[in-house]
Design a protein around this motif. Sequence first.
Motif, PDB file in Angstrom:
ATOM      1  N   PRO A   7       0.832  -1.201   0.000  1.00  0.00           N
ATOM      2  CA  PRO A   7       0.000   0.000   0.000  1.00  0.00           C
ATOM      3  C   PRO A   7       0.868   1.254   0.000  1.00  0.00           C
ATOM      4  O   PRO A   7       1.846   1.355   0.722  1.00  0.00           O
ATOM      5  CB  PRO A   7      -0.798  -0.138   1.306  1.00  0.00           C
ATOM      6  N   GLY A   8       0.498   2.201  -0.847  1.00  0.00           N
ATOM      7  CA  GLY A   8       1.239   3.449  -0.925  1.00  0.00           C
ATOM      8  C   GLY A   8       2.289   3.482  -2.022  1.00  0.00           C
ATOM      9  O   GLY A   8       2.781   4.545  -2.365  1.00  0.00           O
ATOM     10  N   THR A   9       2.639   2.319  -2.601  1.00  0.00           N
ATOM     11  CA  THR A   9       3.629   2.315  -3.666  1.00  0.00           C
ATOM     12  C   THR A   9       3.025   2.651  -5.013  1.00  0.00           C
ATOM     13  O   THR A   9       3.747   2.967  -5.947  1.00  0.00           O
ATOM     14  CB  THR A   9       4.328   0.944  -3.748  1.00  0.00           C
ATOM     15  N   LEU A  10       1.712   2.579  -5.128  1.00  0.00           N
ATOM     16  CA  LEU A  10       1.018   2.940  -6.353  1.00  0.00           C
ATOM     17  C   LEU A  10      -0.070   3.953  -6.017  1.00  0.00           C
ATOM     18  O   LEU A  10      -0.582   3.990  -4.902  1.00  0.00           O
ATOM     19  CB  LEU A  10       0.389   1.712  -7.013  1.00  0.00           C
ATOM     20  N   THR A  11      -0.443   4.762  -7.006  1.00  0.00           N
ATOM     21  CA  THR A  11      -1.491   5.756  -6.769  1.00  0.00           C
ATOM     22  C   THR A  11      -2.819   5.262  -7.333  1.00  0.00           C
ATOM     23  O   THR A  11      -2.863   4.585  -8.353  1.00  0.00           O
ATOM     24  CB  THR A  11      -1.136   7.094  -7.431  1.00  0.00           C
ATOM     25  N   GLY A  12      -3.882   5.611  -6.647  1.00  0.00           N
ATOM     26  CA  GLY A  12      -5.219   5.259  -7.073  1.00  0.00           C
ATOM     27  C   GLY A  12      -6.197   6.340  -6.665  1.00  0.00           C
ATOM     28  O   GLY A  12      -5.809   7.381  -6.105  1.00  0.00           O
ATOM     29  N   PRO A  13      -7.477   6.134  -6.908  1.00  0.00           N
ATOM     30  CA  PRO A  13      -8.469   7.162  -6.587  1.00  0.00           C
ATOM     31  C   PRO A  13      -8.688   7.264  -5.084  1.00  0.00           C
ATOM     32  O   PRO A  13      -8.596   6.276  -4.358  1.00  0.00           O
ATOM     33  CB  PRO A  13      -9.728   6.647  -7.292  1.00  0.00           C
ATOM     34  N   ARG A  14      -8.991   8.454  -4.621  1.00  0.00           N
ATOM     35  CA  ARG A  14      -9.344   8.633  -3.225  1.00  0.00           C
ATOM     36  C   ARG A  14     -10.739   8.070  -2.990  1.00  0.00           C
ATOM     37  O   ARG A  14     -11.615   8.131  -3.841  1.00  0.00           O
ATOM     38  CB  ARG A  14      -9.302  10.117  -2.851  1.00  0.00           C
ATOM     39  N   GLY A  15     -10.952   7.521  -1.794  1.00  0.00           N
ATOM     40  CA  GLY A  15     -12.242   6.935  -1.483  1.00  0.00           C
ATOM     41  C   GLY A  15     -12.847   7.505  -0.224  1.00  0.00           C
ATOM     42  O   GLY A  15     -12.230   8.305   0.487  1.00  0.00           O
ATOM     43  N   TRP A  16     -14.075   7.076   0.059  1.00  0.00           N
ATOM     44  CA  TRP A  16     -14.786   7.498   1.253  1.00  0.00           C
ATOM     45  C   TRP A  16     -14.414   6.595   2.428  1.00  0.00           C
ATOM     46  O   TRP A  16     -14.057   5.441   2.239  1.00  0.00           O
ATOM     47  CB  TRP A  16     -16.287   7.409   1.015  1.00  0.00           C
ATOM     48  N   PRO A  17     -14.484   7.108   3.639  1.00  0.00           N
ATOM     49  CA  PRO A  17     -14.270   6.244   4.806  1.00  0.00           C
ATOM     50  C   PRO A  17     -15.242   5.068   4.783  1.00  0.00           C
ATOM     51  O   PRO A  17     -16.434   5.235   4.513  1.00  0.00           O
ATOM     52  CB  PRO A  17     -14.543   7.173   6.004  1.00  0.00           C
ATOM     53  N   LEU A  18     -14.729   3.890   5.039  1.00  0.00           N
ATOM     54  CA  LEU A  18     -15.482   2.627   5.067  1.00  0.00           C
ATOM     55  C   LEU A  18     -15.993   2.204   3.688  1.00  0.00           C
ATOM     56  O   LEU A  18     -15.899   1.027   3.326  1.00  0.00           O
ATOM     57  CB  LEU A  18     -16.667   2.714   6.047  1.00  0.00           C
ATOM     58  N   LEU A  19     -16.536   3.143   2.922  1.00  0.00           N
ATOM     59  CA  LEU A  19     -17.097   2.792   1.616  1.00  0.00           C
ATOM     60  C   LEU A  19     -16.037   2.677   0.530  1.00  0.00           C
ATOM     61  O   LEU A  19     -16.252   2.008  -0.492  1.00  0.00           O
ATOM     62  CB  LEU A  19     -18.126   3.837   1.190  1.00  0.00           C
ATOM     63  N   GLY A  20     -14.893   3.316   0.734  1.00  0.00           N
ATOM     64  CA  GLY A  20     -13.856   3.298  -0.296  1.00  0.00           C
ATOM     65  C   GLY A  20     -14.378   3.906  -1.584  1.00  0.00           C
ATOM     66  O   GLY A  20     -14.973   4.978  -1.598  1.00  0.00           O
ATOM     67  N   ASN A  21     -14.187   3.185  -2.711  1.00  0.00           N
ATOM     68  CA  ASN A  21     -14.628   3.653  -4.022  1.00  0.00           C
ATOM     69  C   ASN A  21     -15.942   3.022  -4.455  1.00  0.00           C
ATOM     70  O   ASN A  21     -16.327   3.135  -5.630  1.00  0.00           O
ATOM     71  CB  ASN A  21     -13.550   3.353  -5.073  1.00  0.00           C
ATOM     72  N   LEU A  22     -16.638   2.406  -3.498  1.00  0.00           N
ATOM     73  CA  LEU A  22     -17.893   1.743  -3.832  1.00  0.00           C
ATOM     74  C   LEU A  22     -18.911   2.681  -4.471  1.00  0.00           C
ATOM     75  O   LEU A  22     -19.569   2.283  -5.440  1.00  0.00           O
ATOM     76  CB  LEU A  22     -18.482   1.075  -2.586  1.00  0.00           C
ATOM     77  N   PRO A  23     -19.101   3.920  -4.004  1.00  0.00           N
ATOM     78  CA  PRO A  23     -20.100   4.791  -4.653  1.00  0.00           C
ATOM     79  C   PRO A  23     -19.829   5.008  -6.136  1.00  0.00           C
ATOM     80  O   PRO A  23     -20.745   4.942  -6.961  1.00  0.00           O
ATOM     81  CB  PRO A  23     -20.001   6.095  -3.854  1.00  0.00           C
ATOM     82  N   ALA A  24     -18.573   5.280  -6.498  1.00  0.00           N
ATOM     83  CA  ALA A  24     -18.236   5.504  -7.909  1.00  0.00           C
ATOM     84  C   ALA A  24     -18.393   4.217  -8.711  1.00  0.00           C
ATOM     85  O   ALA A  24     -18.883   4.236  -9.849  1.00  0.00           O
ATOM     86  CB  ALA A  24     -16.807   6.035  -8.032  1.00  0.00           C
ATOM     87  N   PHE A  25     -17.991   3.098  -8.136  1.00  0.00           N
ATOM     88  CA  PHE A  25     -18.138   1.810  -8.802  1.00  0.00           C
ATOM     89  C   PHE A  25     -19.609   1.489  -9.031  1.00  0.00           C
ATOM     90  O   PHE A  25     -20.004   1.045 -10.109  1.00  0.00           O
ATOM     91  CB  PHE A  25     -17.471   0.726  -7.957  1.00  0.00           C
ATOM     92  N   ALA A  26     -20.445   1.706  -8.008  1.00  0.00           N
ATOM     93  CA  ALA A  26     -21.860   1.385  -8.113  1.00  0.00           C
ATOM     94  C   ALA A  26     -22.564   2.280  -9.124  1.00  0.00           C
ATOM     95  O   ALA A  26     -23.472   1.837  -9.826  1.00  0.00           O
ATOM     96  CB  ALA A  26     -22.525   1.523  -6.741  1.00  0.00           C
ATOM     97  N   ARG A  27     -22.158   3.533  -9.213  1.00  0.00           N
ATOM     98  CA  ARG A  27     -22.818   4.486 -10.106  1.00  0.00           C
ATOM     99  C   ARG A  27     -22.638   4.081 -11.567  1.00  0.00           C
ATOM    100  O   ARG A  27     -23.588   4.097 -12.350  1.00  0.00           O
ATOM    101  CB  ARG A  27     -22.269   5.884  -9.856  1.00  0.00           C
TER     102      ARG A  27
END
Length: 453
Positions: A7-27
């Motif tokens: 973790p931290g060696t690659l960059t990715g999208p910022r996520g929500w606490p607990l939900l992570g990137n689930l909202p964007a994925f679900a949309r």
Amino acid sequence: MTATLEPGTLTGPRGWPLLGNLPAFARDPLAFFEDLRDRHGDWVPWSLGPRRALLVSRPEHVTELLAGVEHSFDPMDLGWAFRHLLGEGVVVATGEDWRRKRALVQPVVRPRQVKAYAATMVEYAARLAESWEDGRRVDVLREMAGLTQRIAVRTLFGSEAAGQEEAIGRAMGVAQRELGAEARGLTLFLPPWVTTPGRHRLRGAVHRLDQEIERVIAEHRAAAAAGEERDDLLSRLLAARDDTGAPLSARELRDEAITLYIGGHETTSTTLVWAWQLLSRSPGARARLDAELDSVLGDRLPTFEDHARLPWTQQIVRESLRLYPPIWLISATAREGASLGGRALPTGTAVWCSQWSVHRDPRWFEDPLAFRPERWDPDPPLRTVEQAWFPFGGGPRACLGARFALVEAVLLLAVLARRFHVDTGPGLARPFPGLTLQPADPVPATLRRTGTA
């Protein structure tokens, strides 16, 4: 040398606490994976709720991932809804259980068996063409689903289920929608005992499927006991024996029947719907299809042998599968010691790859959003990386029904296109990523009889 992916060696999208990137994925999961690829590169860490995940987008890494399932990676557990529909079938099973079931199921869908069902495919397509009328408006999604449902029921269950195609299809449609909705929402993380409205609908649909399959299995057993020989896939599954001489149990028969039904119906129907839409927007490709069908078939129906004689028809199917792959997402979980592309992966990392994203990457397919069947010519005019095309997965867990689906799509397209132009207009339906990638809405079309029909 193997680098360590931490973790931290690659960059990715910022996520929500607990939900992570689930909202964007679900949309919009299709746009989400394309965005990850374009903004963050070929190795993108992200979070599906509390689950640590990694998206890989290079064809060589996808190939390595698919080849590594069963020894370096485990198939990912996609949740209660997925298991409730498919049970412990060959798609879900792992380890020795998977190897046993694959050995039992694989002979049922070998090319020799597919050849035996080609006449049924052509017969049912010809019946549909006879029912069509010049100038009539139809919903192509409904027409193709009905056609492949009838073929799947006949080849899988035999005549005993005749008349039940619509009921089975409706139940499978509900299951498909609810499974897709669960996989994209918070309910994915709920325990099985939590009942939501979607889960209630899914249970009802699966109960309807189970009732019909149980009835047909009982009739097949009675026929076998009376010495009657049948040529459908279920009869072959009933006769299959493992290395110890043991048959599939009643529950295993049910699970494999559901799996084969989805593979034999969903994949072909949705591929044909997209193909009709793409051909409506591509008069040059349609003219070349007409010329091939006239040259090879004339005024007769195709046979299994004609599949090899219809390369342009095959290329239309192949290109439709590239742009709209029915299976649009694959994931696996890293075991201890797993690595990918020379990088060691933390145990438990969920590694994802998306056919939708890779198939539409301009690095592998020149002019990737264009419908260009000629990219599959023996000497293609466009840059194409064949390793980047994997609509049926790959490696040891590649879809067992791929050959069935490819032959069926080509033969059905040949029968129907020889008699009609299916004009869906200039637009394209919005894709809905459920269990398979389906049009989100009906697809209206006008039937135009060809001059050779």
